[in-house]
Scaffold this active site. Structure first.
Site, PDB file in Angstrom:
ATOM      1  NE  ARG A  45      61.413  34.947  31.614  1.00 21.16           N
ATOM      2  CZ  ARG A  45      61.603  34.163  32.654  1.00 21.16           C
ATOM      3  NH1 ARG A  45      61.275  32.870  32.580  1.00 21.16           N
ATOM      4  NH2 ARG A  45      62.117  34.606  33.780  1.00 21.16           N
ATOM      5  N   GLY A  46      64.964  34.751  30.809  1.00 18.08           N
ATOM      6  CA  GLY A  46      65.691  34.141  31.909  1.00 18.08           C
ATOM      7  C   GLY A  46      67.146  33.973  31.485  1.00 18.08           C
ATOM      8  CB  ALA A  47      70.281  35.040  33.142  1.00 15.20           C
ATOM      9  NE  ARG A  88      65.636  40.698  27.733  1.00 13.78           N
ATOM     10  CZ  ARG A  88      64.963  40.219  28.778  1.00 13.78           C
ATOM     11  NH1 ARG A  88      64.750  38.921  28.898  1.00 13.78           N
ATOM     12  NH2 ARG A  88      64.511  41.035  29.712  1.00 13.78           N
ATOM     13  CD  GLN A 197      58.968  38.519  33.823  1.00 13.73           C
ATOM     14  OE1 GLN A 197      58.238  39.199  34.539  1.00 13.73           O
ATOM     15  NE2 GLN A 197      59.915  39.053  33.077  1.00 13.73           N
ATOM     16  CG  ASP A 238      68.826  38.683  34.746  1.00 11.39           C
ATOM     17  OD1 ASP A 238      68.045  38.767  35.716  1.00 11.39           O
ATOM     18  OD2 ASP A 238      68.519  38.168  33.662  1.00 11.39           O
ATOM     19  CG  ASN A 248      66.720  38.591  39.770  1.00 15.08           C
ATOM     20  OD1 ASN A 248      66.891  37.924  38.753  1.00 15.08           O
ATOM     21  ND2 ASN A 248      65.717  38.346  40.603  1.00 15.08           N
ATOM     22  CE  LYS A 249      62.390  40.716  34.975  1.00 19.90           C
ATOM     23  NZ  LYS A 249      62.592  41.538  33.735  1.00 19.90           N
TER      24      LYS A 249
END
Ligand code: MRU
Length: 348
Positions: A45-47, A88, A197, A238, A248-249
């Site tokens: 995960r993570g852009a 995603r 995370q 993201d 973002n998150k």
């Protein structure tokens, strides 16, 4: 270096981020469907990491095909790209990476390349993205590290570290670079409910580097800011819209508002592949809704009454007015972002 993802002769090897920090185990994705699965299930995960994973997924599609010619492979190539693009929706790096692979394939088709040449070039493009990502993190790290104070507390949200990229990290790259510059930084990592995370991944990778880290629950940031324990906030992204709005998150927006209220700079660190000039404002950024079980359950245990309403948006959008600076590998951008992003986009 933390091995987030690596190409091997058998396929793409991922560190399983759903099992960290208690277990360091690896998952092998031997075909593109398995790459799509590891993205959906957040093994990776993570852009930026998602983008490069998808690029390798496309290369795997070419490696595993039963087609005999490039022409025969073409419709399958489209299906591979569509499957990976459907994993995603929020991080634009995913679509950026797949578009890059599509351009390579289209040029090879025009040139009449053989399937062996297609595979070679697709894999080379994925490898290039991998290397570029690490280089971008190092460069933005140096720019962003210079912005952090000589000494103090830095709050980060989610994990925008080596685990979210091919190495070094964006927000955590900024922190790593500041520490390498001799700055005395202590990190406060928001735990980042519901997927944790921050508590699981940011804490794990910063501890591995010996960088002092304190995990806090998401609802503790205001109190720490008021107490003068946080001198800067740095987060990843993201997707950055053309006006500087930042996805973002989930929870990043809260932190940005708190930072503004307490006069604390709020920095966003992201590679240029996160900038989406085709999206005018944050309003247009699609926000992923994740499975409700991530909220209802914690550590396998149900936390909420049966049948209660749940929502689980994985990201939020921080309006540009809360962003002190956007740090990219091309340089540091300041408001008004509509102008600075446009200028930097044109400069290439
Ligand atoms: O749902 P995730 O874990 O993929 O979300 C990750 C984030 O929000 C990160 O902050 C963002 O992707 C930047 S990573 C360098």
């Amino acid at each position: 270096m933390i091995p987030t993802l690596a190409w091997t002769p058998e396929g793409v090897r991922f560190i399983d981020q759903t099992r960290l920090p208690l277990e360091e185990s690896y998952v092998l994705a031997a075909n593109y469907e398995q790459v799509a699965d590891v993205i959906v299930t957040m093994v990776v995960r993570g852009a930026p990491a998602i983008g490069v994973s998808a690029a390798y997924g496309v290369a795997l599609g070419a490696l595993r095909t039963k087609a005999k010619t490039t022409e025969e492979f073409a419709p399958e190539f489209e299906r591979v790209c569509a499957r990976l693009a459907g994993t995603r929706p929020t991080a634009v790096n995913l679509f950026w990476a797949i578009d890059r692979m599509k351009r390579v394939f289209a040029n090879l088709q025009v040139a009449g390349a053989t399937l062996a040449q297609v595979l070679e070039k697709l894999l080379a493009e994925a490898h290039a993205m991998y290397e570029e990502d690490i280089a971008a993190c190092k460069t933005m790290g140096a720019y962003g590290g210079a912005l952090l104070p000589q000494e103090g507390g830095v709050l980060t949200h989610c994990n925008a570290g080596a685990l979210a990229t091919c190495g070094y990290g964006t927000a955590l790259g900024v922190i790593r670079s500041a520490v390498e510059q001799g700055k005395k930084i202590h990190v406060f990592a928001d735990e980042t409910r519901p997927f944790l995370q921050g508590a699981r991944l940011t804490a794990w990778e910063l501890m591995a580097d010996g960088i002092g880290t304190t995990v806090i629950c998401d609802n503790m940031a205001a109190s720490l800011m008021k107490a003068g324990r946080i001198q800067a906030v740095v987060v990843g992204s993201d997707r950055i819209a053309a006006n500087g709005d930042v996805a973002n998150k989930i929870g990043t927006y809260n932190v940005a508002i708190l930072a503004k209220e307490h006069g604390i700079p709020f920095y966003v660190a992201a590679p240029w592949s996160t900038v989406d000039m085709a999206t005018a404002t944050g309003e247009e950024i699609p926000i992923e809704e994740r499975p409700h079980v991530e909220v209802t359950h914690h550590g396998g245990k149900q936390m909420t009454p049966n049948g209660v309403g749940i929502c689980n948006p994985a990201f939020d959008v921080t309006p540009a007015k809360y962003v002190t600076a956007i740090v990219t590998e091309r340089g540091v951008l300041r408001a008004p972002y509509a102008d600075s992003l446009k200028q930097m986009d044109l400069a290439g």
